[in-house]
Design a protein around this motif. Structure first.
Motif, PDB file in Angstrom:
ATOM      1  N   ASN A 118       0.820  -1.208   0.000  1.00  0.00           N
ATOM      2  CA  ASN A 118       0.000   0.000   0.000  1.00  0.00           C
ATOM      3  C   ASN A 118       0.855   1.260   0.000  1.00  0.00           C
ATOM      4  O   ASN A 118       0.581   2.221  -0.741  1.00  0.00           O
ATOM      5  N   ASP A 119       1.895   1.268   0.817  1.00  0.00           N
ATOM      6  CA  ASP A 119       2.737   2.460   0.915  1.00  0.00           C
ATOM      7  C   ASP A 119       3.639   2.634  -0.298  1.00  0.00           C
ATOM      8  O   ASP A 119       4.206   3.703  -0.502  1.00  0.00           O
ATOM      9  N   ALA A 120       3.775   1.573  -1.097  1.00  0.00           N
ATOM     10  CA  ALA A 120       4.493   1.687  -2.366  1.00  0.00           C
ATOM     11  C   ALA A 120       3.571   2.125  -3.497  1.00  0.00           C
ATOM     12  O   ALA A 120       4.001   2.243  -4.648  1.00  0.00           O
ATOM     13  N   ASP A 121       2.272   2.346  -3.170  1.00  0.00           N
ATOM     14  CA  ASP A 121       1.263   2.832  -4.116  1.00  0.00           C
ATOM     15  C   ASP A 121       0.924   1.845  -5.218  1.00  0.00           C
ATOM     16  O   ASP A 121       0.434   2.228  -6.290  1.00  0.00           O
ATOM     17  N   ILE A 122       1.158   0.560  -4.978  1.00  0.00           N
ATOM     18  CA  ILE A 122       0.748  -0.471  -5.929  1.00  0.00           C
ATOM     19  C   ILE A 122      -0.751  -0.688  -5.772  1.00  0.00           C
ATOM     20  O   ILE A 122      -1.225  -0.968  -4.670  1.00  0.00           O
ATOM     21  N   PRO A 123      -1.529  -0.567  -6.847  1.00  0.00           N
ATOM     22  CA  PRO A 123      -2.985  -0.508  -6.699  1.00  0.00           C
ATOM     23  C   PRO A 123      -3.690  -1.853  -6.530  1.00  0.00           C
ATOM     24  O   PRO A 123      -4.836  -1.892  -6.085  1.00  0.00           O
ATOM     25  N   THR A 124      -3.042  -2.947  -6.911  1.00  0.00           N
ATOM     26  CA  THR A 124      -3.714  -4.242  -6.918  1.00  0.00           C
ATOM     27  C   THR A 124      -2.965  -5.231  -6.041  1.00  0.00           C
ATOM     28  O   THR A 124      -1.765  -5.439  -6.227  1.00  0.00           O
ATOM     29  N   VAL A 125      -3.689  -5.815  -5.076  1.00  0.00           N
ATOM     30  CA  VAL A 125      -3.071  -6.750  -4.141  1.00  0.00           C
ATOM     31  C   VAL A 125      -3.955  -7.981  -3.975  1.00  0.00           C
ATOM     32  O   VAL A 125      -5.144  -7.860  -3.672  1.00  0.00           O
ATOM     33  N   ILE A 126      -3.374  -9.151  -4.169  1.00  0.00           N
ATOM     34  CA  ILE A 126      -4.053 -10.411  -3.907  1.00  0.00           C
ATOM     35  C   ILE A 126      -3.363 -11.048  -2.702  1.00  0.00           C
ATOM     36  O   ILE A 126      -2.131 -11.190  -2.687  1.00  0.00           O
ATOM     37  N   ILE A 127      -4.147 -11.418  -1.708  1.00  0.00           N
ATOM     38  CA  ILE A 127      -3.624 -12.019  -0.484  1.00  0.00           C
ATOM     39  C   ILE A 127      -3.987 -13.497  -0.458  1.00  0.00           C
ATOM     40  O   ILE A 127      -5.141 -13.870  -0.643  1.00  0.00           O
ATOM     41  N   THR A 128      -2.991 -14.347  -0.212  1.00  0.00           N
ATOM     42  CA  THR A 128      -3.235 -15.769   0.039  1.00  0.00           C
ATOM     43  C   THR A 128      -2.836 -16.037   1.487  1.00  0.00           C
ATOM     44  O   THR A 128      -1.656 -16.042   1.817  1.00  0.00           O
ATOM     45  N   VAL A 129      -3.814 -16.225   2.343  1.00  0.00           N
ATOM     46  CA  VAL A 129      -3.527 -16.367   3.776  1.00  0.00           C
ATOM     47  C   VAL A 129      -2.943 -17.751   4.069  1.00  0.00           C
ATOM     48  O   VAL A 129      -3.031 -18.676   3.264  1.00  0.00           O
ATOM     49  N   ASN A 130      -2.342 -17.863   5.247  1.00  0.00           N
ATOM     50  CA  ASN A 130      -1.884 -19.155   5.753  1.00  0.00           C
ATOM     51  C   ASN A 130      -2.257 -19.242   7.225  1.00  0.00           C
ATOM     52  O   ASN A 130      -2.913 -18.339   7.760  1.00  0.00           O
ATOM     53  N   GLY A 131      -1.849 -20.294   7.881  1.00  0.00           N
ATOM     54  CA  GLY A 131      -2.242 -20.496   9.269  1.00  0.00           C
ATOM     55  C   GLY A 131      -1.818 -19.400  10.208  1.00  0.00           C
ATOM     56  O   GLY A 131      -2.471 -19.152  11.230  1.00  0.00           O
ATOM     57  N   TYR A 132      -0.728 -18.727   9.868  1.00  0.00           N
ATOM     58  CA  TYR A 132      -0.249 -17.640  10.708  1.00  0.00           C
ATOM     59  C   TYR A 132      -0.941 -16.311  10.421  1.00  0.00           C
ATOM     60  O   TYR A 132      -0.943 -15.418  11.266  1.00  0.00           O
ATOM     61  N   THR A 133      -1.480 -16.140   9.230  1.00  0.00           N
ATOM     62  CA  THR A 133      -1.987 -14.820   8.843  1.00  0.00           C
ATOM     63  C   THR A 133      -3.488 -14.768   8.592  1.00  0.00           C
ATOM     64  O   THR A 133      -4.019 -13.700   8.282  1.00  0.00           O
ATOM     65  N   GLU A 134      -4.187 -15.888   8.733  1.00  0.00           N
ATOM     66  CA  GLU A 134      -5.592 -15.933   8.334  1.00  0.00           C
ATOM     67  C   GLU A 134      -6.488 -14.991   9.122  1.00  0.00           C
ATOM     68  O   GLU A 134      -7.570 -14.631   8.648  1.00  0.00           O
ATOM     69  N   HIS A 135      -6.060 -14.560  10.305  1.00  0.00           N
ATOM     70  CA  HIS A 135      -6.885 -13.657  11.108  1.00  0.00           C
ATOM     71  C   HIS A 135      -6.380 -12.211  11.081  1.00  0.00           C
ATOM     72  O   HIS A 135      -6.886 -11.369  11.816  1.00  0.00           O
ATOM     73  N   GLU A 136      -5.398 -11.927  10.240  1.00  0.00           N
ATOM     74  CA  GLU A 136      -4.871 -10.570  10.151  1.00  0.00           C
ATOM     75  C   GLU A 136      -5.783  -9.683   9.300  1.00  0.00           C
ATOM     76  O   GLU A 136      -6.644 -10.169   8.554  1.00  0.00           O
ATOM     77  N   ALA A 137      -5.573  -8.390   9.414  1.00  0.00           N
ATOM     78  CA  ALA A 137      -6.333  -7.415   8.615  1.00  0.00           C
ATOM     79  C   ALA A 137      -5.568  -7.106   7.328  1.00  0.00           C
ATOM     80  O   ALA A 137      -4.340  -6.993   7.340  1.00  0.00           O
ATOM     81  N   PHE A 138      -6.313  -6.942   6.241  1.00  0.00           N
ATOM     82  CA  PHE A 138      -5.704  -6.677   4.936  1.00  0.00           C
ATOM     83  C   PHE A 138      -6.376  -5.472   4.273  1.00  0.00           C
ATOM     84  O   PHE A 138      -7.083  -5.619   3.270  1.00  0.00           O
ATOM     85  N   PRO A 139      -6.160  -4.285   4.826  1.00  0.00           N
ATOM     86  CA  PRO A 139      -6.811  -3.099   4.259  1.00  0.00           C
ATOM     87  C   PRO A 139      -6.338  -2.827   2.835  1.00  0.00           C
ATOM     88  O   PRO A 139      -5.146  -2.846   2.547  1.00  0.00           O
ATOM     89  N   GLY A 140      -7.293  -2.626   1.959  1.00  0.00           N
ATOM     90  CA  GLY A 140      -6.964  -2.297   0.573  1.00  0.00           C
ATOM     91  C   GLY A 140      -6.775  -3.491  -0.340  1.00  0.00           C
ATOM     92  O   GLY A 140      -6.541  -3.317  -1.542  1.00  0.00           O
ATOM     93  N   ALA A 141      -6.888  -4.710   0.186  1.00  0.00           N
ATOM     94  CA  ALA A 141      -6.718  -5.886  -0.670  1.00  0.00           C
ATOM     95  C   ALA A 141      -7.880  -5.999  -1.653  1.00  0.00           C
ATOM     96  O   ALA A 141      -9.036  -5.832  -1.289  1.00  0.00           O
TER      97      ALA A 141
END
Length: 254
Positions: free
Chosen positions: A193-216
């Protein structure tokens, strides 16, 4: 929106689920080799993942979880040596094929190369770790699939700072609006986000599945493959059962 030209990939947790059964194991093997009685459990390692970078993670552990340990006079040299030992264990594990690529990664890379999409890596892990994983998952020429490999200590600040993505785009000679990024963590998406890249796809895993992904644009459990469908956790796969290049182009076009 400009047409999509570049896909930038995070590595650990995105290209492969390397954290729990890769890096964590390698750290513990390094600790044992160096005569340390440290052991990073699955739960503890999840907490340590709040900090990116292996050397930084060791420092964080000593500052917050093992405060009684007395560093040698040259603490930085001690940590650097310990991390090199860990890297040796990790690269051996990768050479043995210990960690496969995540579902859909090889397919998406093949689609992108065939379509003329430029590929890059933007990660905080060491270049040696990247090379070992790519060779294990894609063959000896795997690293050459990526036009730029931005890894390790080549920038002063690691994720969630945007430096590694900015560096990669500078090397590619592109602006953010032609890029999409694939990540797996909150630290990763903040960097994107801070690099101003407009498109983000998130593939969660066991460690990150409950994290927040603003702007995804899309959060899924995996990219998926024919016969192995993905599950959209946020956003829409637009009727597809797996994430392909056409879907990423559609998300990028807005």
């Amino acid at each position: 929106m400009a047409d999509l030209e570049v896909l930038l990939f995070d590595v650990d947790g995105t290209i492969a689920n390397t954290e729990r059964d890769g890096h964590r194991i390698a750290f513990n093997e390094a600790f044992a080799e160096e005569g340390l009685d440290w052991n990073w459990s699955v739960e503890l390692y999840g907490k340590l993942l709040a900090v990116t970078g292996g050397k930084e993670r060791i420092k964080h552990y000593l500052q917050h979880f093992n405060t009684e340990f007395q560093l040698p006079a040259d603490g930085d040299a001690f940590i650097t040596h310990l991390h090199k030992t860990k890297t040796a264990h990790y690269t051996r594990m990768m050479a043995e094929g210990a960690i496969p690529l995540r579902s859909g990664i090889k397919r998406l890379l093949d689609e992108s190369r065939e379509a003329g999409i430029r590929l890059g890596i933007a990660t905080t892990t060491t270049p040696e770790n990247v090379t070992a994983l790519l060779r294990s998952g894609l063959g000896d020429e795997g690293e050459s699939w990526f036009e730029v490999v931005a890894a390790g200590d080549i920038v002063p600040k690691k994720k969630p700072a945007p430096d590694i993505y900015i560096w990669a785009m500078e090397k590619l000679g592109v602006k953010p609006d032609v890029c999409a990024a694939l990540e797996d963590s909150h630290n990763g998406i903040m960097s994107v986000n801070d690099a101003d890249i407009p498109t983000v796809i998130i593939t969660v895993n066991g460690y990150t599945e409950h994290e927040a992904f603003p702007g995804a644009n899309l959060v899924v459990d995996q990219l998926g493959d024919p016969g192995t469908p993905c599950k959209a956790l946020s956003g829409s796969c637009e009727g597809r059962s797996y994430v392909d290049l056409d879907l990423i182009r559609s998300l990028h076009a807005g």
